[in-house]
Design a protein around this motif. Structure first.
Motif: not given
Length: 310
Positions: A13-18, A22-27, A36-41, A215-225
């Motif tokens: 789950y992507e969480i907009d950390t505001r 700002y919205t849509g700037i930090t995830a 359960p694991c939280l990446v990038e609080p 590493l051959g990832p399926q998808r990139l998850l950016f902190a921004h964004f």
């Protein structure tokens, strides 16, 4: 409190950390696995937003097993101390070169205040210390147990910061890239560099991007964004943008330009590369990303690196 939660599949789950409102700037990202694991609080100011989101996803104070940061810059890790206090069972995982700053953040906060001045409080807030016994430092590689045979594997990926790691999910194939692949702007699909002082190093950054591809990832998850499925093309674009910016700053430096004039030259040379800075671009969107990753900070980081290698 409004929260923006975006389910990405595989229990992620992507969480907009505001950051700074700002919205849509930090995830941040919650992996809702057996552990359960939280990446990038996110920032200290983001901690209440994150707690609300985790609560809505059914994760209570005793449930969170791990908090992981890709690196200790305040837009990613400023809220670690607050989140550690809210989730007393959670282990905090960070690269070994950043661990001491989470336990004793005074030096980091002094440096940040020198850079940001009074705006630091608005942008990030205060990084609170985390009990050293709760911090686990990883080296070049490391493993976070997500339960049920699922793992998050960390890979040292310097260039943006000496203490940066990328994180690969063994089940989903997601790669959490932090800032090592730059800033992705979902509204325009732009990829822009993130090269702040004092750690930026072009060779290390390009090597980290090559490692990510291997590493051959399926998808990139950016902190921004946010999530990006076009993996190879995005990583190649990230490397290309780094080279363009470094070449531009090198030219400015060779002309003896000071920082302000170098920034102006780099802006002039690169603005057509991004929909977010072209003529007619949404000024609010442009301003938002300038707050997050300013041209001045990026040029200063590249100039510092060129000086170090001179």
């Amino acid at each position: 409190m409004d929260t923006t939660i975006n389910p990405l599949g595989d229990g992620v789950y992507e969480i907009d950390t505001r950051m700074a409102g700002y919205t849509g700037i930090t995830a941040g990202y919650l992996i809702l696995s057996d552990r359960p694991c939280l990446v990038e609080p996110g920032t200290a100011g983001s901690a209440p937003v994150v707690r609300q989101a985790l609560s809505e996803l059914g994760v209570g104070a005793a449930d969170l097993a791990t908090v992981v940061v890709t690196h200790i810059h305040l837009d990613h890790a400023g809220g670690v101390g607050d989140i550690a206090g809210m989730y007393p069972e959670a282990e905090v995982v960070v690269h070994e070169k950043g661990a001491r700053h989470l336990a004793s953040p005074e030096r980091l906060m002094r440096s940040a205040r020198m850079v940001y001045g009074d705006s630091l409080d608005t942008l990030f807030g205060e990084l609170k210390p985390t009990e050293a016994a709760r911090i686990r430092a990883v080296e070049d590689t490391g493993v976070i147990d997500l339960g049920g045979g699922r793992r998050l594997e960390s890979y040292h990926s310097p260039g943006h910061a000496k203490h940066h790691v990328g994180l690969l999910d063994s089940q989903s194939g997601d790669l959490y890239v932090g800032d090592a692949a730059g800033v992705y702007i979902p509204e325009t699909q732009d990829v822009r560099p993130a090269t702040p002082p004092p750690d930026f190093d072009l060779d290390a950054a390009l090597k980290s991007l090559r490692k990510f591809q291997e590493l051959g990832p399926q998808r990139l998850l950016f902190a921004h964004f946010g999530p990006v499925s076009e993996v190879d093309g995005t990583l190649e674009r990230s490397a290309e943008e780094l080279r363009v910016w470094v070449d531009a700053v090198r030219d400015a430096r060779d002309l003896g330009l000071d920082l302000d004039h170098a920034v102006a030259m780099v802006r002039d040379r690169t603005h057509e590369r991004y929909a977010v800075t072209r003529k007619g671009a949404d000024p609010e969107l442009s301003a938002k990303y300038e707050v997050l990753s300013s041209a001045e900070a990026n040029v200063a980081g590249i100039m510092h690196s060129l000086d170090q290698h001179a």
